[in-house]
Write an enzyme that holds these catalytic residues in place. Structure first.
Site, PDB file in Angstrom:
ATOM      1  N   HIS A 308     -30.273 -36.293 -15.957  1.00  0.00           N
ATOM      2  CA  HIS A 308     -30.992 -37.227 -15.091  1.00  0.00           C
ATOM      3  C   HIS A 308     -30.629 -36.927 -13.651  1.00  0.00           C
ATOM      4  CE1 HIS A 308     -32.555 -40.970 -13.430  1.00  0.00           C
ATOM      5  NE2 HIS A 308     -33.252 -41.052 -14.550  1.00  0.00           N
ATOM      6  N   ASP A 365     -35.113 -41.540 -22.665  1.00  0.00           N
ATOM      7  CA  ASP A 365     -36.095 -40.977 -23.591  1.00  0.00           C
ATOM      8  C   ASP A 365     -35.473 -40.426 -24.871  1.00  0.00           C
ATOM      9  OD1 ASP A 365     -38.408 -41.377 -21.996  1.00  0.00           O
ATOM     10  OD2 ASP A 365     -37.747 -39.764 -20.688  1.00  0.00           O
TER      11      ASP A 365
HETATM   12  N1  ACO Z   1     -30.825 -29.192 -20.866  1.00  0.00           N
HETATM   13  C1  ACO Z   1     -30.131 -28.100 -20.432  1.00  0.00           C
HETATM   14  N2  ACO Z   1     -29.704 -27.953 -19.158  1.00  0.00           N
HETATM   15  C2  ACO Z   1     -29.987 -28.913 -18.302  1.00  0.00           C
HETATM   16  C3  ACO Z   1     -30.711 -30.075 -18.666  1.00  0.00           C
HETATM   17  C4  ACO Z   1     -31.128 -30.187 -20.014  1.00  0.00           C
HETATM   18  N3  ACO Z   1     -31.813 -31.265 -20.413  1.00  0.00           N
HETATM   19  N4  ACO Z   1     -30.870 -30.876 -17.592  1.00  0.00           N
HETATM   20  C5  ACO Z   1     -30.262 -30.251 -16.573  1.00  0.00           C
HETATM   21  N5  ACO Z   1     -29.723 -29.064 -16.999  1.00  0.00           N
HETATM   22  C6  ACO Z   1     -28.956 -28.123 -16.191  1.00  0.00           C
HETATM   23  C7  ACO Z   1     -29.849 -27.285 -15.293  1.00  0.00           C
HETATM   24  O1  ACO Z   1     -30.239 -26.094 -15.921  1.00  0.00           O
HETATM   25  C8  ACO Z   1     -28.972 -27.062 -14.098  1.00  0.00           C
HETATM   26  O2  ACO Z   1     -28.018 -26.087 -14.451  1.00  0.00           O
HETATM   27  P1  ACO Z   1     -27.505 -25.016 -13.324  1.00  0.00           P
HETATM   28  O3  ACO Z   1     -26.776 -25.847 -12.299  1.00  0.00           O
HETATM   29  O4  ACO Z   1     -26.629 -24.065 -14.060  1.00  0.00           O
HETATM   30  O5  ACO Z   1     -28.743 -24.372 -12.774  1.00  0.00           O
HETATM   31  C9  ACO Z   1     -28.195 -28.368 -13.962  1.00  0.00           C
HETATM   32  O6  ACO Z   1     -28.135 -28.903 -15.296  1.00  0.00           O
HETATM   33  C10 ACO Z   1     -28.852 -29.379 -13.016  1.00  0.00           C
HETATM   34  O7  ACO Z   1     -30.199 -29.571 -13.460  1.00  0.00           O
HETATM   35  P2  ACO Z   1     -31.433 -29.766 -12.486  1.00  0.00           P
HETATM   36  O8  ACO Z   1     -32.674 -29.340 -13.195  1.00  0.00           O
HETATM   37  O9  ACO Z   1     -31.137 -29.148 -11.156  1.00  0.00           O
HETATM   38  O10 ACO Z   1     -31.404 -31.349 -12.309  1.00  0.00           O
HETATM   39  P3  ACO Z   1     -32.578 -32.246 -11.754  1.00  0.00           P
HETATM   40  O11 ACO Z   1     -31.907 -33.447 -11.217  1.00  0.00           O
HETATM   41  O12 ACO Z   1     -33.455 -31.473 -10.842  1.00  0.00           O
HETATM   42  O13 ACO Z   1     -33.427 -32.587 -13.063  1.00  0.00           O
HETATM   43  C11 ACO Z   1     -34.093 -33.616 -15.087  1.00  0.00           C
HETATM   44  C12 ACO Z   1     -33.275 -33.750 -13.785  1.00  0.00           C
HETATM   45  C13 ACO Z   1     -35.524 -33.190 -14.754  1.00  0.00           C
HETATM   46  C14 ACO Z   1     -34.142 -34.976 -15.775  1.00  0.00           C
HETATM   47  C15 ACO Z   1     -33.415 -32.569 -15.999  1.00  0.00           C
HETATM   48  O14 ACO Z   1     -32.127 -33.022 -16.374  1.00  0.00           O
HETATM   49  C16 ACO Z   1     -34.253 -32.264 -17.247  1.00  0.00           C
HETATM   50  O15 ACO Z   1     -35.125 -31.391 -17.207  1.00  0.00           O
HETATM   51  N6  ACO Z   1     -33.996 -32.986 -18.386  1.00  0.00           N
HETATM   52  C17 ACO Z   1     -34.814 -32.810 -19.575  1.00  0.00           C
HETATM   53  C18 ACO Z   1     -36.126 -33.575 -19.443  1.00  0.00           C
HETATM   54  C19 ACO Z   1     -35.930 -35.077 -19.540  1.00  0.00           C
HETATM   55  O16 ACO Z   1     -35.260 -35.582 -20.425  1.00  0.00           O
HETATM   56  N7  ACO Z   1     -36.586 -35.812 -18.630  1.00  0.00           N
HETATM   57  C20 ACO Z   1     -36.555 -37.274 -18.610  1.00  0.00           C
HETATM   58  C21 ACO Z   1     -35.738 -37.759 -17.450  1.00  0.00           C
HETATM   59  S1  ACO Z   1     -35.621 -39.493 -17.472  1.00  0.00           S
HETATM   60  C22 ACO Z   1     -37.102 -40.022 -16.953  1.00  0.00           C
HETATM   61  O17 ACO Z   1     -37.780 -39.457 -16.137  1.00  0.00           O
HETATM   62  C23 ACO Z   1     -37.612 -41.180 -17.564  1.00  0.00           C
END
Ligand code: ACO
Length: 430
Positions: A308, A365
């Site tokens: 998140h 979720d």
């Molecule tokens: N699985 C694997 N790796 C992940 C995940 C995940 N679900 N989420 C984040 N990471 C990793 C990224 O690859 C990144 O790694 P790095 O630093 O080595 O490059 C690091 O964690 C930071 O992730 P970002 O994508 O930069 O974080 P951001 O804040 O931009 O994204 C998000 C947040 C979109 C929720 C992300 O965690 C994600 O894609 N999660 C899966 C989708 C999801 O569950 N979305 C619902 C969110 S809640 C809502 O909107 C209701």
């Protein structure tokens, strides 16, 4: 709004200029630097992709402390609201700012019941879609078309009437979108039921059979809607504010929010989680393989329902839903293998250095789809359920934006990286 408390200025040195920039503090001690003077004084802008570090407004609606896993609507902890309140009461709280008295709540519910029917002509819109149309796209377009039926509201009373109409009708639109997708006749709203109860009735009743609303399902749905009702300046809410900042009407702004919510990185994740869990189940339950895949920088695979932007601790909504998922499945007598896979996936991920280091926890979720499945709600309706819950929050944020004298049209800047000026040549000379 300018309700935040002023503090001592911050000093910023940019190239050879030193600027005094105002610092302000909110009621929960979050501090912001006001950078309005930055570009006019220095020609320099801030760069913050994804607005991860950018405040776009002051807001008195929802407070999140992502480090501690705290979420409150208008000061009330989400855990208390989910346990003790109803969705109508929470919608009232978010939109009007205070919990309603018994009379106010009854009047609010009466108005919602009164406006739950759709204009009969609107049924033709549903008929125009193919049965395979994702209910989420039907939802957003029908909401946009409400603007054609209910003209632009100019007074506070007119705006309020459109707010009531939208909440009342979204329930019906969502259920009709489902009926359309399965080819069953639409079931009209019924004033005997609660908001959540009526949704279940419109979803699941069929003309040939008696349908008794299960109080457990109503209570569970009410709780899920409450947990989704607002989440400060997330992607869809910022979209609602952004579209509304141009002066666009309520229906158009909320329709845009629904579309923003549909993406798998936002509300669409609840559907993506179930699809991921099914994939793991069908692939011999090899959970470790998928954890490894999520960590592989060369793969696009992510653990859906994990991570998140704001929570760097357990999402408090996920905590409530996880506990409820076990209870509800037990009470309904449902044994879903996906719940076991989800629990095991969570256990492995939370012990894995990759997830620990990045502070990736289950979000709202991760477990919600498992409850929706147990309730008989199909996977392609999960994000519609999220939209139904989020509606009062979007409305409250839209209203706050409209009333805030500090609101300006949303218009970020950019750093241009394309070609510098070049001479145009006509086609034959290129
Ligand atoms: N699985 C694997 N790796 C992940 C995940 C995940 N679900 N989420 C984040 N990471 C990793 C990224 O690859 C990144 O790694 P790095 O630093 O080595 O490059 C690091 O964690 C930071 O992730 P970002 O994508 O930069 O974080 P951001 O804040 O931009 O994204 C998000 C947040 C979109 C929720 C992300 O965690 C994600 O894609 N999660 C899966 C989708 C999801 O569950 N979305 C619902 C969110 S809640 C809502 O909107 C209701």
């Amino acid at each position: 709004m300018d309700n935040a408390t002023p503090m001592d200025n911050a000093t910023l040195t940019v190239q050879d200029q030193t600027l005094e920039l105002p610092l302000t503090k909110g009621t929960e001690n979050e501090v912001a630097i006001g950078i309005k003077a930055l570009r006019p004084s220095t020609g320099v802008i801030t760069m913050d992709p994804g607005f991860a570090n950018t405040g776009s407004c002051e807001s008195a609606i929802t407070f999140i402390d992502g480090e501690k896993g705290i979420l409150r609507y208008r000061g009330y902890p989400i855990e208390d609201l989910a346990e003790k309140s109803t969705f109508s009461e929470v919608a009232y709280l978010l939109i009007y700012g205070e919990l309603p008295t018994a009379d106010e709540l009854e009047s609010f519910r009466r108005q919602l019941r009164r406006h739950s029917l759709l204009h009969e002509d609107m049924k033709k819109f549903f008929e125009g879609y193919p049965p395979s149309a994702p209910p989420m796209s039907v939802l957003s377009t029908i909401v946009a078309s409400l603007a054609a039926y209910y003209p632009v509201a100019n007074t506070d009373d007119d705006v309020n009437l459109n707010i009531i109409r939208l909440i009342a009708k979204l329930n019906t639109i969502a259920a009709f979108a489902y009926k359309k997708s399965v080819g069953q006749p639409y079931v009209y709203p019924c004033n005997d039921h609660s908001y959540a109860g009526d949704f279940l009735h419109m979803m699941f009743a069929v003309p040939a059979e008696r349908y008794d609303i299960d109080p457990l399902l109503t209570k569970t749905l009410d709780m899920l809607l409450i947990l989704h009702a607002d989440h400060e300046q997330n992607c869809s809410t910022s979209t609602v504010r952004m579209v509304g900042s141009s002066g666009a009407d309520l229906f158009s702004s909320i329709s845009a929010g629904i579309q923003a919510l549909s993406g798998p990185l936002h509300g669409g994740a609840n559907q993506a989680v179930i699809e991921m869990l099914e994939q793991i189940e069908n692939d011999g339950r090899n959970i470790a393989k998928y954890v490894e895949l999520a960590k592989d920088r060369d793969s696009d695979f992510r653990l859906m329902g994990f991570g998140h932007r704001v929570y760097k601790n357990f999402d408090p909504r996920a905590r409530v839903i996880k506990q409820k998922a076990s209870e509800v499945l037990d009470q309904l007598g449902v044994d879903d293998p996906l719940l076991d896979i989800a629990r095991e996936l969570e256990r492995i991920a939370l012990e894995d250095e990759f997830f620990v280091e990045r502070r990736l926890y289950p979000n709202v979720d991760f477990y919600s789809g498992i409850i929706y499945r147990a309730m008989g709600i199909p996977t392609n309706m999960f994000t519609v359920m999220f939209a139904l819950g989020r509606l009062p929050g979007w409305i409250a944020q839209w209203l706050e934006m409209k009333k805030d004298p500090a609101t300006r049209i949303y218009r970020p800047r950019q750093i241009y990286t394309g070609s510098t000026e070049r001479a145009y040549e006509v086609i034959g000379e290129r």
